[in-house]
Design a protein around this motif. Structure first.
Motif, PDB file in Angstrom:
ATOM      1  N   SER A  49      28.615 -17.535  21.706  1.00 23.02           N
ATOM      2  CA  SER A  49      28.915 -17.572  20.280  1.00 23.02           C
ATOM      3  C   SER A  49      28.164 -18.720  19.595  1.00 23.02           C
ATOM      4  O   SER A  49      27.664 -18.554  18.484  1.00 23.02           O
ATOM      5  N   PHE A  50      28.109 -19.861  20.250  1.00 19.14           N
ATOM      6  CA  PHE A  50      27.385 -21.010  19.696  1.00 19.14           C
ATOM      7  C   PHE A  50      25.901 -20.696  19.554  1.00 19.14           C
ATOM      8  O   PHE A  50      25.287 -20.984  18.535  1.00 19.14           O
ATOM      9  N   ARG A  51      25.316 -20.090  20.572  1.00 21.04           N
ATOM     10  CA  ARG A  51      23.896 -19.725  20.516  1.00 21.04           C
ATOM     11  C   ARG A  51      23.635 -18.715  19.407  1.00 21.04           C
ATOM     12  O   ARG A  51      22.613 -18.793  18.710  1.00 21.04           O
ATOM     13  N   SER A  52      24.531 -17.763  19.249  1.00 17.37           N
ATOM     14  CA  SER A  52      24.371 -16.755  18.197  1.00 17.37           C
ATOM     15  C   SER A  52      24.412 -17.410  16.824  1.00 17.37           C
ATOM     16  O   SER A  52      23.602 -17.095  15.950  1.00 17.37           O
ATOM     17  N   ARG A  53      25.345 -18.307  16.622  1.00 17.71           N
ATOM     18  CA  ARG A  53      25.448 -18.997  15.343  1.00 17.71           C
ATOM     19  C   ARG A  53      24.224 -19.874  15.099  1.00 17.71           C
ATOM     20  O   ARG A  53      23.716 -19.936  13.977  1.00 17.71           O
ATOM     21  N   LEU A  54      23.767 -20.542  16.124  1.00 19.11           N
ATOM     22  CA  LEU A  54      22.580 -21.381  15.995  1.00 19.11           C
ATOM     23  C   LEU A  54      21.361 -20.525  15.653  1.00 19.11           C
ATOM     24  O   LEU A  54      20.547 -20.902  14.804  1.00 19.11           O
ATOM     25  N   PHE A  55      21.235 -19.365  16.288  1.00 20.67           N
ATOM     26  CA  PHE A  55      20.134 -18.457  16.005  1.00 20.67           C
ATOM     27  C   PHE A  55      20.191 -17.967  14.550  1.00 20.67           C
ATOM     28  O   PHE A  55      19.161 -17.945  13.857  1.00 20.67           O
ATOM     29  N   VAL A  56      21.364 -17.576  14.079  1.00 23.11           N
ATOM     30  CA  VAL A  56      21.521 -17.108  12.696  1.00 23.11           C
ATOM     31  C   VAL A  56      21.182 -18.225  11.712  1.00 23.11           C
ATOM     32  O   VAL A  56      20.483 -18.015  10.719  1.00 23.11           O
ATOM     33  N   LEU A  57      21.652 -19.434  11.993  1.00 22.97           N
ATOM     34  CA  LEU A  57      21.374 -20.579  11.130  1.00 22.97           C
ATOM     35  C   LEU A  57      19.872 -20.891  11.084  1.00 22.97           C
ATOM     36  O   LEU A  57      19.295 -21.096  10.014  1.00 22.97           O
ATOM     37  N   ALA A  58      19.236 -20.905  12.239  1.00 20.04           N
ATOM     38  CA  ALA A  58      17.799 -21.171  12.302  1.00 20.04           C
ATOM     39  C   ALA A  58      17.014 -20.081  11.570  1.00 20.04           C
ATOM     40  O   ALA A  58      16.067 -20.379  10.826  1.00 20.04           O
ATOM     41  N   THR A  59      17.409 -18.840  11.743  1.00 20.24           N
ATOM     42  CA  THR A  59      16.747 -17.735  11.059  1.00 20.24           C
ATOM     43  C   THR A  59      16.888 -17.884   9.543  1.00 20.24           C
ATOM     44  O   THR A  59      15.923 -17.695   8.791  1.00 20.24           O
ATOM     45  N   PHE A  60      18.098 -18.251   9.108  1.00 21.57           N
ATOM     46  CA  PHE A  60      18.331 -18.453   7.680  1.00 21.57           C
ATOM     47  C   PHE A  60      17.394 -19.526   7.124  1.00 21.57           C
ATOM     48  O   PHE A  60      16.753 -19.330   6.102  1.00 21.57           O
ATOM     49  N   PHE A  61      17.311 -20.673   7.791  1.00 17.35           N
ATOM     50  CA  PHE A  61      16.453 -21.762   7.296  1.00 17.35           C
ATOM     51  C   PHE A  61      14.971 -21.414   7.361  1.00 17.35           C
ATOM     52  O   PHE A  61      14.177 -21.951   6.591  1.00 17.35           O
TER      53      PHE A  61
END
Length: 179
Positions: free
Chosen positions: A3-15
């Motif tokens: 879940s942490f990796r998924s959130r980090l991936f979504v956040l990085a993609t957003f930025f």
């Protein structure tokens, strides 16, 4: 952990993707209504020696000002420097009691900005519109810096216009005659 990796991936993609949707030519615009005629306000805008009286930039730190041979109207030049940078402000167009257009160069021309201050009469009041724009952000990630600059300039323009309103409205009041 997944879940942490998924959130980090979504956040990085957003930025990484978000700046492509930001405005390429940053603009700032602030408005205020002043209880005075344009003829009472215009001298504070048209003569660059009056800008330190109402703009907020000199309130944060000491700024040294120098002026060219022309200090008011089209062709007026103000050179300024503080401990971190220097710049040049030039009035490019001046229409009495209507508007001024100006150019601002910061850091020996590294950053350039064009602006306009318009005076729109409305009965006994005047609406002032202060706007500016600067160069296109070709690099989409530089648009993050432009976001910060727009926020800072909106804040400074709003405070400067409030200062101008106070200055004009207090100097425009008739003097009381002692009996």
């Amino acid at each position: 952990m997944k879940s942490f990796r998924s959130r980090l991936f979504v956040l990085a993609t957003f930025f990484l993707v978000f700046p492509f949707f930001l405005r390429r030519r940053p603009r700032v615009e602030q408005r205020i209504t002043i209880l005075a005629r344009p003829s009472s306000i215009f001298p504070f805008l048209n003569d660059l020696r009056n800008w330190p009286l109402w703009t907020v930039w000199g309130q944060r730190e000491e700024i040294d000002y120098e002026y060219g041979d022309v200090t008011a109207g089209e062709g007026a030049v103000q050179c300024w420097a503080n401990s971190r940078m220097s710049g040049l402000l030039r009035i490019t167009k001046s229409e009495s009691d209507e508007r001024i257009d100006y150019e601002l160069e910061i850091g020996d021309g590294a950053y350039q900005l064009v602006g306009r201050i318009e005076l729109q009469p409305d009965g006994a009041c005047t609406r002032l519109v202060w706007k500016c724009a600067w160069d296109l952000a070709q690099n989409p990630y530089r648009r993050y810096f432009d976001l910060l600059m727009r926020w800072m300039m909106r804040r400074d323009y709003a405070a400067g216009l409030e200062n101008l309103k106070t200055l004009v409205e207090s100097s425009d009041k008739p003097q009381e005659v002692a009996a």
